[in-house]
Design a protein around this motif. Structure first.
Motif, mmCIF file in Angstrom:
data_model
loop_
_atom_site.group_PDB
_atom_site.id
_atom_site.type_symbol
_atom_site.label_atom_id
_atom_site.label_comp_id
_atom_site.label_asym_id
_atom_site.label_seq_id
_atom_site.Cartn_x
_atom_site.Cartn_y
_atom_site.Cartn_z
ATOM 1 N N LYS A 52 103.773 -48.400 38.684
ATOM 2 C CA LYS A 52 103.017 -49.624 38.507
ATOM 3 C C LYS A 52 103.528 -50.541 37.556
ATOM 4 O O LYS A 52 103.584 -51.867 37.747
ATOM 5 C CB LYS A 52 101.735 -49.294 37.942
ATOM 6 C CG LYS A 52 100.776 -48.499 38.649
ATOM 7 C CD LYS A 52 99.385 -47.974 38.046
ATOM 8 C CE LYS A 52 98.406 -47.088 38.988
ATOM 9 N NZ LYS A 52 97.328 -46.689 38.225
ATOM 10 N N ASN A 239 90.934 -50.369 41.523
ATOM 11 C CA ASN A 239 91.942 -49.332 41.479
ATOM 12 C C ASN A 239 91.867 -48.386 43.091
ATOM 13 O O ASN A 239 90.739 -48.259 43.524
ATOM 14 C CB ASN A 239 92.072 -48.458 40.458
ATOM 15 C CG ASN A 239 92.244 -49.159 39.035
ATOM 16 O OD1 ASN A 239 93.144 -50.212 39.028
ATOM 17 N ND2 ASN A 239 91.491 -48.926 37.885
ATOM 18 N N ASN A 240 92.833 -47.896 43.520
ATOM 19 C CA ASN A 240 93.041 -46.981 44.404
ATOM 20 C C ASN A 240 92.252 -47.715 45.568
ATOM 21 O O ASN A 240 91.366 -46.716 46.151
ATOM 22 C CB ASN A 240 92.583 -45.541 43.826
ATOM 23 C CG ASN A 240 93.453 -45.024 42.709
ATOM 24 O OD1 ASN A 240 94.542 -45.138 42.722
ATOM 25 N ND2 ASN A 240 92.660 -44.790 41.498
ATOM 26 N N ASP A 261 97.076 -53.313 44.626
ATOM 27 C CA ASP A 261 96.102 -53.182 43.849
ATOM 28 C C ASP A 261 96.669 -52.949 42.183
ATOM 29 O O ASP A 261 96.422 -53.593 41.213
ATOM 30 C CB ASP A 261 94.730 -52.086 43.771
ATOM 31 C CG ASP A 261 95.349 -50.780 44.130
ATOM 32 O OD1 ASP A 261 96.345 -50.329 43.942
ATOM 33 O OD2 ASP A 261 94.852 -50.202 44.947
ATOM 34 N N TYR A 262 97.510 -52.219 42.064
ATOM 35 C CA TYR A 262 98.156 -51.755 40.878
ATOM 36 C C TYR A 262 99.250 -52.894 40.206
ATOM 37 O O TYR A 262 99.621 -53.121 39.112
ATOM 38 C CB TYR A 262 99.080 -50.403 40.974
ATOM 39 C CG TYR A 262 100.268 -50.608 41.981
ATOM 40 C CD1 TYR A 262 101.303 -51.020 42.103
ATOM 41 C CD2 TYR A 262 99.784 -49.649 43.216
ATOM 42 C CE1 TYR A 262 102.128 -50.998 43.023
ATOM 43 C CE2 TYR A 262 100.613 -49.779 44.271
ATOM 44 C CZ TYR A 262 102.027 -50.109 44.023
ATOM 45 O OH TYR A 262 102.785 -50.064 45.211
ATOM 46 N N SER A 265 95.883 -55.725 39.363
ATOM 47 C CA SER A 265 95.073 -55.501 38.280
ATOM 48 C C SER A 265 95.608 -55.495 37.005
ATOM 49 O O SER A 265 95.110 -55.042 35.936
ATOM 50 C CB SER A 265 94.234 -54.383 38.473
ATOM 51 O OG SER A 265 95.076 -53.121 38.396
#
Length: 332
Positions: A52, A239-240, A261-262, A265
């Protein structure tokens, strides 16, 4: 792995990589049926943080702390466990720093700070960066700008919590049209103040908009949902978001851009690291958060050039940065 001298509980610190810099990762305190489940969690999450951070362009590695709690935990035992975790983290000599995660808070970081300076996301009153949600929201907006102009476009914001609400407010102020939702009906007051259309969560996800912004729970993008989507892009802080990796290919086949998303965010983490670990000014930290937009643009350019999903482009970018970091440090 250390049995805490005060608590007697298993304290696990996993450092997956320092190829790009100091390893960072949250402290998770959770009730596991077996401490080895906590060990597996620490190893998996530390590895995930490495990739990430690398994909998001951060000069940090990945780590994780896990404390396996008993079924019944007193406040005194919990505090002892935090102090024990601080001692273990300190033993790494600065190669790893921790922050809040599942089961821990900003205030808990103050307890750990009595044993080690290698901790971040502390309260403002303690000289930390405080609430991470404004920076997280700023990073999401930077990612959305990378997908195109905000004014005149339609966005569906799924979740109006601290991050989602701030994103929706910024979008409305920029002249975007909004469809919004939240499982908490009290959030409708915010929707009304923004002139947004309030719908159910299922309706928001499949709304006829340009961009869907997932800002609540993960796992909402499934193989069953993808055929019903009417957006052209998805980018949000939840997340996820993908129920499984195969969903990225399904989105790609439909021509729907999914910004990982990682990456989207990471604003809160990037800001906290910049301010509390690297000693950057507020302006420098804000610039790093805004750089999430550049990262998303790069990933989308690579994905388009190579004919792969943005998820694959992000992983390839992460691996390339890690390999370069290992070569620079003289390791293999």
């Amino acid at each position: 792995m250390v049995r805490g001298s005060r608590s007697g509980l298993p304290v696990i610190v996993a450092v997956h990589s320092t190829a790009l810099g100091q390893a960072v990762g949250g402290l998770r305190m959770w009730h596991y049926s077996d401490w080895r489940d906590g060990l597996a969690d620490a190893l998996r999450l530390a590895r995930g943080m490495t990739y990430k951070a690398a994909a998001a362009g951060a000069t940090k590695g990945g780590g994780k702390t896990v404390v396996a709690l008993p079924a019944v935990t007193s406040e005194a035992l919990r505090r002892d466990a935090l102090l024990d975790a601080g001692d273990v983290i300190e033993s790494f000599g600065g190669r790893y720093a921790t922050a809040p995660d599942v089961g821990t808070s900003e205030a808990d970081m103050d307890v750990i700070a009595t044993r080690t300076p290698h901790v971040f996301c502390r309260p403002l009153a303690s000289g930390g960066s405080g609430d991470s949600s404004p920076a997280t929201a700023a990073g999401v907006v930077a990612a959305l700008r990378a997908l195109g102009p905000l004014a005149g476009r339609r966005f569906a914001v799924v979740g109006l919590g601290r991050v989602g609400g701030a994103v929706a407010s910024t979008l409305a102020a920029a002249g975007a049209a909004l469809v919004v939702t939240d499982v908490d009906p009290s959030r409708r007051a915010l929707a009304d103040s923004l002139g947004a259309t309030w719908v159910t969560p299922a309706e928001a996800l499949t709304a006829d908009v340009d961009v869907v912004v997932p800002a609540a729970l993960g796992g909402l993008l499934t193989a069953e949902v993808v055929p019903a989507l009417r957006c052209t892009a998805i980018a949000g802080p939840a997340n996820n978001q993908l129920a499984d990796d195969a969903v990225a290919d399904l989105l790609h086949a439909r021509g729907i851009v999914w910004a990982p998303d990682y990456v989207v965010s990471m604003g809160g983490v990037i800001n906290a690291i910049a301010v509390e670990i690297d000693g950057a000014s507020a302006a420098e930290a804000a610039a790093r958060v805004d750089g999430i937009g550049d990262t998303v643009r790069d990933l989308l350019d690579i994905a388009g050039r190579d004919g792969v999903t943005p998820a694959r482009a992000a992983m390839d970018r992460a691996r390339s940065r890690l390999a370069a970091g290992l070569v620079h440090s003289g390791r293999d």
